[in-house]
Design an enzyme around this catalytic site. Structure first.
Site, PDB file in Angstrom:
ATOM      1  N   ARG A  93       0.851  -1.186   0.000  1.00  0.00           N
ATOM      2  CA  ARG A  93       0.000   0.000   0.000  1.00  0.00           C
ATOM      3  C   ARG A  93       0.888   1.239   0.000  1.00  0.00           C
ATOM      4  O   ARG A  93       1.856   1.315   0.762  1.00  0.00           O
ATOM      5  CB  ARG A  93      -0.916   0.029   1.231  1.00  0.00           C
ATOM      6  CG  ARG A  93      -1.951  -1.091   1.276  1.00  0.00           C
ATOM      7  CD  ARG A  93      -3.023  -0.903   0.210  1.00  0.00           C
ATOM      8  NE  ARG A  93      -4.073  -1.911   0.320  1.00  0.00           N
ATOM      9  CZ  ARG A  93      -4.061  -3.088  -0.286  1.00  0.00           C
ATOM     10  NH1 ARG A  93      -3.012  -3.418  -1.033  1.00  0.00           N
ATOM     11  NH2 ARG A  93      -5.058  -3.931  -0.143  1.00  0.00           N
ATOM     12  N   GLU A  99      -3.458   6.575  -8.704  1.00  0.00           N
ATOM     13  CA  GLU A  99      -3.196   5.702  -9.848  1.00  0.00           C
ATOM     14  C   GLU A  99      -4.238   5.935 -10.937  1.00  0.00           C
ATOM     15  O   GLU A  99      -5.421   6.062 -10.615  1.00  0.00           O
ATOM     16  CB  GLU A  99      -3.203   4.233  -9.406  1.00  0.00           C
ATOM     17  CG  GLU A  99      -2.104   3.904  -8.398  1.00  0.00           C
ATOM     18  CD  GLU A  99      -2.080   2.448  -7.967  1.00  0.00           C
ATOM     19  OE1 GLU A  99      -2.904   1.658  -8.486  1.00  0.00           O
ATOM     20  OE2 GLU A  99      -1.245   2.076  -7.125  1.00  0.00           O
ATOM     21  N   HIS A 138       1.536  -0.976 -10.748  1.00  0.00           N
ATOM     22  CA  HIS A 138       0.669  -1.826  -9.929  1.00  0.00           C
ATOM     23  C   HIS A 138       0.361  -3.144 -10.651  1.00  0.00           C
ATOM     24  O   HIS A 138      -0.796  -3.579 -10.741  1.00  0.00           O
ATOM     25  CB  HIS A 138      -0.631  -1.094  -9.586  1.00  0.00           C
ATOM     26  CG  HIS A 138      -1.251  -1.591  -8.310  1.00  0.00           C
ATOM     27  ND1 HIS A 138      -2.062  -0.813  -7.523  1.00  0.00           N
ATOM     28  CD2 HIS A 138      -1.174  -2.796  -7.671  1.00  0.00           C
ATOM     29  CE1 HIS A 138      -2.468  -1.496  -6.467  1.00  0.00           C
ATOM     30  NE2 HIS A 138      -1.938  -2.713  -6.541  1.00  0.00           N
TER      31      HIS A 138
END
Length: 307
Positions: free
Chosen positions: A224, A253, A271
């Site tokens: 995270r 993001e 990610h």
């Protein structure tokens, strides 16, 4: 007697129909790009990790019975609002654990061996002009695994195979085969540190704690973004506490114009450590099976509980 309606399941976020329809059962209609009308009649939703399922969206889906979210975090899902409506919220734990572990460990090794710096050194024509970047060693160094769930356990196994000493910090789990330490000890003793804890409690590695690290720490965060802020990382690199940083998660993001994008000591990935082909297939299968279980009147195995 009226004809029974075909159950509709929608994808929220990019969902490949080929990966979910084989597990939704016969007679179920999957809609990849749902309209407002599709949302209004949908009984199930397969939701990607970056998609927000808030109260307003749930209001538009009065027939919804289950939200099956890819991954394990539910910070983007209003679980309480779902529970008020009798909607199950299912997750897919473990489906991408090995993929994340491989991605995090690949970052770790690349930073220890100074692969990004070496590439830029050659690509920029610096070879023969300046001293070469000297690679570090994994063997004999100490890796702190912060978070000893499925991912952390796999990474600890990788590290052991490479001859690294493994220490573990987890506020809820005790490792039987490795030394368990406090977070402060993990930071102070590690040559490399990888984060695998959920967020929600603020910054785990603030500047004051990172200041206790030995110079040259390699840090990887595939968990995270809030666990360690960009400002703390910039400070750590500038102060020499950090020698290399790998990031797969970001506060916003998709991330654009990251302040460390051009730093040769930093690896950024979009990610994607958990998005290997095998991991995606397993994740979508678990999500689709959770929908199927619910539509059949059963309770999905991995359902989020609300206190």
């Amino acid at each position: 007697m009226s004809e029974e309606l075909t159950p509709v399941v929608v994808g929220l976020g990019p969902v490949d129909p080929a990966l979910v329809t084989p597990f939704l059962g016969e007679g179920v209609q999957f809609v990849r790009d749902p309209s407002a009308g599709d949302l209004a009649v949908a009984q199930g939703a397969i939701v990607r990790a970056a998609y927000d399922v808030d109260r307003a969206l749930l209001d538009r889906m009065p027939a919804l019975r289950v939200v099956a979210r890819t991954g394990v975090g539910v910070e983007r899902v209003d679980v309480a609002a779902a529970r008020e409506r009798g909607i199950a919220v299912a997750v897919t734990p473990g489906s991408n654990a090995r993929a994340v572990a491989e991605g995090a460990f690949a970052m770790l090794l690349a930073l220890i061996k100074r692969v990004p710096e070496s590439h830029r050194f050659v690509a920029n024509g610096t070879w023969g002009i300046a001293p070469v970047p000297v690679p570090g060693d994994a063997h004999g160094t100490t890796l702190a695994v912060v978070g000893f769930g499925r991912i952390g356990r796999i990474i600890a196994g990788f590290a052991t195979a490479f001859g690294m000493r493994v220490i573990v910090h987890d506020p809820f789990v005790q490792a039987e085969e490795f030394e368990n330490v406090s977070l402060e000890q993990a930071v102070a003793r590690a040559d490399a540190l990888t984060l695998h804890l959920p967020g929600g409690d603020g910054e785990l590695l603030p500047r004051a704690l990172l200041a206790s690290a030995r110079p040259g720490l390699v840090l990887v965060n595939c968990a995270r973004a809030e666990l360690v802020s960009t400002e703390t990382i910039i400070w750590g690199l500038g102060a020499g506490r950090l020698a290399g940083v790998g990031l797969d998660v970001f506060a916003s993001e998709p991330m654009r114009d990251h302040p460390l994008a051009h730093d040769p000591r930093v690896i950024l990935s979009p990610h994607t450590t958990g998005l290997s082909q095998a991991a995606l297939a397993a994740t979508f299968q678990m999500a689709a099976e959770a929908v199927t279980e619910t539509l059949a009147g059963r309770y999905p195995t991995f359902t989020v509980k609300v206190a």
